[in-house]
Design a protein around this motif. Structure first.
Motif, PDB file in Angstrom:
ATOM      1  N   UNK A  88       5.501   2.165  -6.961  1.00 50.88           N
ATOM      2  CA  UNK A  88       5.544   0.784  -7.424  1.00 50.88           C
ATOM      3  C   UNK A  88       4.687   0.663  -8.684  1.00 50.88           C
ATOM      4  N   UNK A  89       5.253   0.089  -9.728  1.00 49.60           N
ATOM      5  CA  UNK A  89       4.554  -0.032 -11.001  1.00 49.60           C
ATOM      6  C   UNK A  89       4.976   1.035 -11.986  1.00 49.60           C
ATOM      7  N   UNK A  90       5.650   2.082 -11.485  1.00 47.01           N
ATOM      8  CA  UNK A  90       6.112   3.163 -12.360  1.00 47.01           C
ATOM      9  C   UNK A  90       7.617   3.089 -12.603  1.00 47.01           C
ATOM     10  N   UNK A  91       8.242   2.141 -11.976  1.00 47.74           N
ATOM     11  CA  UNK A  91       9.687   2.007 -12.118  1.00 47.74           C
ATOM     12  C   UNK A  91      10.016   1.191 -13.367  1.00 47.74           C
ATOM     13  N   UNK A  92      11.276   0.866 -13.583  1.00 48.71           N
ATOM     14  CA  UNK A  92      11.710   0.170 -14.792  1.00 48.71           C
ATOM     15  C   UNK A  92      10.979  -1.149 -15.015  1.00 48.71           C
ATOM     16  N   UNK A  93      10.622  -1.853 -13.944  1.00 43.42           N
ATOM     17  CA  UNK A  93       9.950  -3.144 -14.069  1.00 43.42           C
ATOM     18  C   UNK A  93       8.466  -3.039 -14.384  1.00 43.42           C
ATOM     19  N   UNK A  94       7.905  -1.824 -14.320  1.00 41.36           N
ATOM     20  CA  UNK A  94       6.498  -1.610 -14.638  1.00 41.36           C
ATOM     21  C   UNK A  94       5.577  -2.460 -13.779  1.00 41.36           C
ATOM     22  N   UNK A  95       4.505  -2.977 -14.412  1.00 44.52           N
ATOM     23  CA  UNK A  95       3.529  -3.767 -13.656  1.00 44.52           C
ATOM     24  C   UNK A  95       4.099  -5.084 -13.149  1.00 44.52           C
TER      25      UNK A  95
ATOM     26  N   UNK B  22       0.842  -1.198   0.000  1.00 44.25           N
ATOM     27  CA  UNK B  22       0.000   0.000   0.000  1.00 44.25           C
ATOM     28  C   UNK B  22       0.877   1.249   0.000  1.00 44.25           C
ATOM     29  N   UNK B  23       1.871   1.269   0.876  1.00 45.64           N
ATOM     30  CA  UNK B  23       2.779   2.418   0.955  1.00 45.64           C
ATOM     31  C   UNK B  23       3.482   2.640  -0.383  1.00 45.64           C
ATOM     32  N   UNK B  24       3.912   1.550  -1.028  1.00 47.12           N
ATOM     33  CA  UNK B  24       4.622   1.678  -2.298  1.00 47.12           C
ATOM     34  C   UNK B  24       3.705   2.089  -3.449  1.00 47.12           C
ATOM     35  N   UNK B  25       2.455   1.657  -3.412  1.00 47.51           N
ATOM     36  CA  UNK B  25       1.502   2.040  -4.464  1.00 47.51           C
ATOM     37  C   UNK B  25       1.020   3.476  -4.299  1.00 47.51           C
ATOM     38  N   UNK B  26       1.002   3.963  -3.045  1.00 39.26           N
ATOM     39  CA  UNK B  26       0.499   5.306  -2.763  1.00 39.26           C
ATOM     40  C   UNK B  26       1.597   6.342  -2.565  1.00 39.26           C
ATOM     41  N   UNK B  27       2.814   6.010  -2.957  1.00 38.52           N
ATOM     42  CA  UNK B  27       3.915   6.955  -2.850  1.00 38.52           C
ATOM     43  C   UNK B  27       3.563   8.224  -3.627  1.00 38.52           C
TER      44      UNK B  27
ATOM     45  N   UNK C 101       6.756  -5.390 -11.456  1.00 37.02           N
ATOM     46  CA  UNK C 101       7.162  -5.120 -10.070  1.00 37.02           C
ATOM     47  C   UNK C 101       6.001  -5.365  -9.117  1.00 37.02           C
ATOM     48  N   UNK C 102       4.801  -4.982  -9.532  1.00 34.62           N
ATOM     49  CA  UNK C 102       3.617  -5.197  -8.696  1.00 34.62           C
ATOM     50  C   UNK C 102       3.328  -6.690  -8.603  1.00 34.62           C
ATOM     51  N   UNK C 103       3.343  -7.378  -9.733  1.00 35.20           N
ATOM     52  CA  UNK C 103       3.036  -8.820  -9.764  1.00 35.20           C
ATOM     53  C   UNK C 103       4.022  -9.634  -8.930  1.00 35.20           C
ATOM     54  N   UNK C 104       5.284  -9.179  -8.898  1.00 36.87           N
ATOM     55  CA  UNK C 104       6.318  -9.918  -8.160  1.00 36.87           C
ATOM     56  C   UNK C 104       6.392  -9.538  -6.682  1.00 36.87           C
ATOM     57  N   UNK C 105       5.623  -8.561  -6.250  1.00 37.35           N
ATOM     58  CA  UNK C 105       5.676  -8.133  -4.854  1.00 37.35           C
ATOM     59  C   UNK C 105       5.311  -9.307  -3.941  1.00 37.35           C
ATOM     60  N   UNK C 106       5.928  -9.390  -2.789  1.00 40.66           N
ATOM     61  CA  UNK C 106       5.719 -10.512  -1.859  1.00 40.66           C
ATOM     62  C   UNK C 106       4.272 -10.641  -1.396  1.00 40.66           C
ATOM     63  N   UNK C 107       3.504  -9.565  -1.417  1.00 37.28           N
ATOM     64  CA  UNK C 107       2.101  -9.636  -0.989  1.00 37.28           C
ATOM     65  C   UNK C 107       1.309 -10.609  -1.868  1.00 37.28           C
TER      66      UNK C 107
END
Length: 94
Positions: free
Chosen positions: A16-23, A4-9, A25-31
């Motif tokens: 999260x999701x706006x960096x080089x890995x794009x979406x 949540x913190x990373x998505x709402x930065x 990064x979100x899919x690979x998140x431990x959550x």
């Protein structure tokens, strides 16, 4: 909490999701570990835990009504200020 913190930065460049890995990064998140099988999601092979009853494409009965809030806003909203004639002339012909 971490996702949540990373998505709402506030800064979109650090979000999260706006960096080089794009979406990815979100899919690979431990959550999502162990709960998201993206291939099955894409193939629509996962059954939703709850499906709302919908009467027609415009049925909004599953959403909260905000009519009372909209009515209150209409009553308290000030009319828009008129532009000065010189400014209005800039937009003649549009």
């Amino acid at each position: 909490e971490d996702i949540i913190r990373k998505l709402l930065t506030p800064n979109p460049m650090d979000r999260l999701g706006s960096l080089a890995g794009g979406e990815e990064d979100i899919k690979r998140h431990s959550w999502f570990k162990g709960i998201l099988d993206n291939d099955r999601v894409v193939k629509k092979e996962i059954t939703a835990p709850w499906t709302p009853t919908v009467e027609d494409p415009l049925d909004a009965s599953n959403f909260d009504s905000y009519d009372d809030i909209e009515e209150a806003e209409k009553k308290t909203k000030k009319p828009p200020k008129k532009l000065k004639i010189a400014i209005q002339k800039r937009y003649e012909g549009f």
